[in-house]
Scaffold this motif. Structure first.
Motif, PDB file in Angstrom:
ATOM      1  N   LEU A 173       0.826  -1.205   0.000  1.00  0.00           N
ATOM      2  CA  LEU A 173       0.000   0.000   0.000  1.00  0.00           C
ATOM      3  C   LEU A 173       0.865   1.261   0.000  1.00  0.00           C
ATOM      4  O   LEU A 173       0.548   2.250  -0.685  1.00  0.00           O
ATOM      5  CB  LEU A 173      -0.924  -0.017   1.215  1.00  0.00           C
ATOM      6  N   LEU A 174       1.962   1.228   0.739  1.00  0.00           N
ATOM      7  CA  LEU A 174       2.888   2.371   0.739  1.00  0.00           C
ATOM      8  C   LEU A 174       3.488   2.594  -0.648  1.00  0.00           C
ATOM      9  O   LEU A 174       3.663   3.733  -1.093  1.00  0.00           O
ATOM     10  CB  LEU A 174       3.996   2.145   1.760  1.00  0.00           C
ATOM     11  N   SER A 175       3.796   1.510  -1.348  1.00  0.00           N
ATOM     12  CA  SER A 175       4.377   1.627  -2.688  1.00  0.00           C
ATOM     13  C   SER A 175       3.416   2.250  -3.679  1.00  0.00           C
ATOM     14  O   SER A 175       3.832   2.789  -4.715  1.00  0.00           O
ATOM     15  CB  SER A 175       4.824   0.245  -3.199  1.00  0.00           C
ATOM     16  N   LEU A 176       2.113   2.187  -3.374  1.00  0.00           N
ATOM     17  CA  LEU A 176       1.099   2.798  -4.235  1.00  0.00           C
ATOM     18  C   LEU A 176       0.842   4.260  -3.865  1.00  0.00           C
ATOM     19  O   LEU A 176      -0.041   4.901  -4.433  1.00  0.00           O
ATOM     20  CB  LEU A 176      -0.208   2.002  -4.135  1.00  0.00           C
ATOM     21  N   GLY A 177       1.598   4.779  -2.895  1.00  0.00           N
ATOM     22  CA  GLY A 177       1.491   6.183  -2.533  1.00  0.00           C
ATOM     23  C   GLY A 177       0.561   6.468  -1.381  1.00  0.00           C
ATOM     24  O   GLY A 177       0.357   7.632  -1.009  1.00  0.00           O
ATOM     25  N   HIS A 178      -0.011   5.435  -0.772  1.00  0.00           N
ATOM     26  CA  HIS A 178      -0.905   5.658   0.374  1.00  0.00           C
ATOM     27  C   HIS A 178      -0.088   6.003   1.610  1.00  0.00           C
ATOM     28  O   HIS A 178       0.964   5.414   1.860  1.00  0.00           O
ATOM     29  CB  HIS A 178      -1.750   4.414   0.637  1.00  0.00           C
ATOM     30  N   ARG A 179      -0.581   6.946   2.385  1.00  0.00           N
ATOM     31  CA  ARG A 179       0.099   7.340   3.609  1.00  0.00           C
ATOM     32  C   ARG A 179      -0.826   7.250   4.834  1.00  0.00           C
ATOM     33  O   ARG A 179      -0.346   7.141   5.957  1.00  0.00           O
ATOM     34  CB  ARG A 179       0.659   8.767   3.477  1.00  0.00           C
ATOM     35  N   ARG A 180      -2.096   7.317   4.630  1.00  0.00           N
ATOM     36  CA  ARG A 180      -3.045   7.152   5.739  1.00  0.00           C
ATOM     37  C   ARG A 180      -3.641   5.745   5.616  1.00  0.00           C
ATOM     38  O   ARG A 180      -4.692   5.527   4.998  1.00  0.00           O
ATOM     39  CB  ARG A 180      -4.122   8.237   5.694  1.00  0.00           C
ATOM     40  N   ILE A 181      -2.936   4.790   6.217  1.00  0.00           N
ATOM     41  CA  ILE A 181      -3.256   3.371   6.060  1.00  0.00           C
ATOM     42  C   ILE A 181      -3.773   2.827   7.391  1.00  0.00           C
ATOM     43  O   ILE A 181      -3.048   2.815   8.386  1.00  0.00           O
ATOM     44  CB  ILE A 181      -2.022   2.567   5.601  1.00  0.00           C
ATOM     45  N   ALA A 182      -5.000   2.386   7.412  1.00  0.00           N
ATOM     46  CA  ALA A 182      -5.609   1.828   8.623  1.00  0.00           C
ATOM     47  C   ALA A 182      -5.345   0.328   8.696  1.00  0.00           C
ATOM     48  O   ALA A 182      -4.896  -0.306   7.731  1.00  0.00           O
ATOM     49  CB  ALA A 182      -7.104   2.101   8.628  1.00  0.00           C
ATOM     50  N   CYS A 183      -5.649  -0.240   9.860  1.00  0.00           N
ATOM     51  CA  CYS A 183      -5.507  -1.687  10.064  1.00  0.00           C
ATOM     52  C   CYS A 183      -6.713  -2.183  10.852  1.00  0.00           C
ATOM     53  O   CYS A 183      -7.104  -1.584  11.855  1.00  0.00           O
ATOM     54  CB  CYS A 183      -4.215  -2.008  10.820  1.00  0.00           C
ATOM     55  N   ALA A 203       6.047  -1.449   9.145  1.00  0.00           N
ATOM     56  CA  ALA A 203       6.119  -0.917   7.780  1.00  0.00           C
ATOM     57  C   ALA A 203       5.846   0.577   7.771  1.00  0.00           C
ATOM     58  O   ALA A 203       6.508   1.333   7.030  1.00  0.00           O
ATOM     59  CB  ALA A 203       5.106  -1.647   6.894  1.00  0.00           C
ATOM     60  N   LEU A 204       4.897   1.036   8.586  1.00  0.00           N
ATOM     61  CA  LEU A 204       4.642   2.474   8.680  1.00  0.00           C
ATOM     62  C   LEU A 204       5.852   3.202   9.241  1.00  0.00           C
ATOM     63  O   LEU A 204       6.202   4.297   8.789  1.00  0.00           O
ATOM     64  CB  LEU A 204       3.413   2.738   9.563  1.00  0.00           C
ATOM     65  N   ALA A 205       6.495   2.588  10.242  1.00  0.00           N
ATOM     66  CA  ALA A 205       7.689   3.210  10.823  1.00  0.00           C
ATOM     67  C   ALA A 205       8.805   3.324   9.791  1.00  0.00           C
ATOM     68  O   ALA A 205       9.545   4.313   9.770  1.00  0.00           O
ATOM     69  CB  ALA A 205       8.159   2.398  12.029  1.00  0.00           C
ATOM     70  N   GLU A 206       8.941   2.323   8.936  1.00  0.00           N
ATOM     71  CA  GLU A 206       9.941   2.381   7.863  1.00  0.00           C
ATOM     72  C   GLU A 206       9.698   3.574   6.941  1.00  0.00           C
ATOM     73  O   GLU A 206      10.644   4.162   6.413  1.00  0.00           O
ATOM     74  CB  GLU A 206       9.896   1.105   7.024  1.00  0.00           C
ATOM     75  N   ALA A 207       8.411   3.913   6.764  1.00  0.00           N
ATOM     76  CA  ALA A 207       8.062   5.002   5.845  1.00  0.00           C
ATOM     77  C   ALA A 207       8.295   6.377   6.452  1.00  0.00           C
ATOM     78  O   ALA A 207       8.235   7.385   5.734  1.00  0.00           O
ATOM     79  CB  ALA A 207       6.602   4.872   5.421  1.00  0.00           C
ATOM     80  N   VAL A 211       4.261   9.258   8.643  1.00  0.00           N
ATOM     81  CA  VAL A 211       3.270   8.240   8.303  1.00  0.00           C
ATOM     82  C   VAL A 211       2.800   7.513   9.559  1.00  0.00           C
ATOM     83  O   VAL A 211       1.616   7.207   9.725  1.00  0.00           O
ATOM     84  CB  VAL A 211       3.856   7.222   7.290  1.00  0.00           C
ATOM     85  N   LEU A 212       3.744   7.235  10.474  1.00  0.00           N
ATOM     86  CA  LEU A 212       3.425   6.497  11.691  1.00  0.00           C
ATOM     87  C   LEU A 212       2.572   7.317  12.652  1.00  0.00           C
ATOM     88  O   LEU A 212       1.733   6.771  13.374  1.00  0.00           O
ATOM     89  CB  LEU A 212       4.713   6.053  12.381  1.00  0.00           C
ATOM     90  N   ALA A 213       2.767   8.657  12.638  1.00  0.00           N
ATOM     91  CA  ALA A 213       2.056   9.525  13.579  1.00  0.00           C
ATOM     92  C   ALA A 213       0.541   9.387  13.421  1.00  0.00           C
ATOM     93  O   ALA A 213       0.008   9.443  12.313  1.00  0.00           O
ATOM     94  CB  ALA A 213       2.477  10.980  13.360  1.00  0.00           C
ATOM     95  N   GLY A 214      -0.135   9.164  14.518  1.00  0.00           N
ATOM     96  CA  GLY A 214      -1.591   9.066  14.490  1.00  0.00           C
ATOM     97  C   GLY A 214      -2.130   7.732  14.011  1.00  0.00           C
ATOM     98  O   GLY A 214      -3.341   7.560  13.879  1.00  0.00           O
TER      99      GLY A 214
END
Length: 370
Positions: A173-183, A203-207, A211-214
């Protein structure tokens, strides 16, 4: 019900002769064998499996516990186990614990009384008594999907690298440009769910910190059911800043999430990308077909039976723990961020022929612990 003595009297032979015909333990004349076989047919005699098992000290039967028979993932694991066991000359007694700890303990007692030769366990969560119960069993046991510390001994285990699966899904999802990714995770405290969520976080932390915030506000739990996924997705879409993509920790919840998105009028993947986990058979037939992290289910089931056979036949004494690697199956439920704003969406990939899951992937690691 006819007994072996009835067969002997009808065939005018001894009980010992009938036993030799049934078990093939000694030569019996063609005439005597014919009389015994005719008597068996006439009387409808059925040999006692219990008596045979006592004599041979085995029942050619395996037990299996699963937490939820309505989940297609477990059904596909069961299919793989039954297929492999049948090929090895074994039957399987299946017990569905319905995610209830007391039922799990009761079924373990029932299986022990049935004198099974081996046991495969996909444990119900939140059962603190299970390690003690398993430690008290004398039959070989293989854990599937969920690791448990068994008292006084190391157990056999087959599982997927759940953390790696969470990484694969979120990195996609990150590779597709998404930054607000829920789980959307499963029930709290279930180890596979916690590991998949940890993969999402990492994975969010890697970005990056931005991205990780919130991200914790974007974490919901759905109890691994379609209804749970539906309700969690509804909650996410009501938030002031809804996500553009969601990693859902199993395919059943992802189907519920798809339904919630459709009800809100959101087009998937143009307005919202979704990734599931498990790659159950139905995942390829949702609308749109679901991008998901595939577990090698046939391989898991076959390995569980093979490991039991090693123990039952005395070919191995040391514990063996096998970690299988997941694979990302990219379908049409994911697209680049902003596709709904006019950016071209990624074309759905051509559906490739599925690789047989009973072929070990090259990324499989098999760590055996003495």
């Amino acid at each position: 019900m006819a007994t072996i003595k009835d067969v002997a009297q009808h065939a005018r032979v001894s009980v010992t002769t009938v036993s030799h015909v049934l078990n093939g333990t000694r030569h019996v004349s063609a005439e005597g064998r014919a009389r015994v076989e005719e008597a068996i047919r006439s009387l409808g005699y059925v040999p006692s499996a219990i008596a045979r098992s006592l004599k041979r000290n085995n029942t050619r039967t395996l037990g299996m516990l699963i937490p939820n028979s309505s989940n297609p993932y477990f059904a596909e694991i069961v299919h793989a186990v039954e297929d492999r066991a049948f090929g090895a000359g074994y039957n399987v007694i299946l017990c569905n614990t319905n995610d209830e700890a007391h039922r799990q303990g009761s079924y373990l007692q029932v299986l022990a009384e049935r004198r099974i030769d081996g046991l495969i366990v996909v444990s119900t969560g939140h059962d603190a008594t299970l390690p003690t119960q398993l430690a008290g069993l004398t039959v070989p046991t293989v854990l599937v999907d969920r690791e448990i510390e068994i008292e006084e001994r190391a157990g056999d285990l087959v599982e997927t690298a759940h953390h790696q699966g969470g990484l694969l899904a979120t990195r996609h999802l990150l590779s597709l440009g998404h930054r607000r990714i829920a789980c959307i995770g499963g029930a709290r405290g279930i180890r596979p769910s916690e590991q998949r969520i940890a993969g999402w976080r990492d994975a969010l932390a890697e970005a990056g910190a931005g991205v990780l915030a919130g991200s914790e506000a974007l974490l919901w739990h759905g109890h691994f059911t379609s209804q749970g996924g539906y309700e969690a997705m509804q909650a996410l879409l009501r938030s002031p800043e809804p996500p553009t993509a969601v990693f859902v920790c199993n395919d059943l919840m992802a189907m519920g999430a798809l339904c919630a998105a459709h009800e809100r009028g959101l087009r998937v993947p143009e307005a919202l990308s979704l990734v599931g986990f498990d790659d159950i058979e139905l995942a390829a037939f949702t609308s749109p077909p679901l991008t998901t992290v595939a577990q090698p289910k046939l391989r898991i089931g076959a390995l569980a039976v093979d490991m039991l056979m090693e123990r039952i036949e005395g070919r191995r004494q040391s514990a063996r723990q096998v970690m299988l690697q997941p694979e990302l199956r990219v379908r049409a439920s994911t697209a680049p961020a902003g596709a709904a704003d006019g950016a071209p969406a990624a074309a759905p990939p051509r559906r490739a022929a599925a690789r047989p899951q009973n072929v070990p992937p090259s990324s499989t690691s098999d760590a055996s612990h003495e």
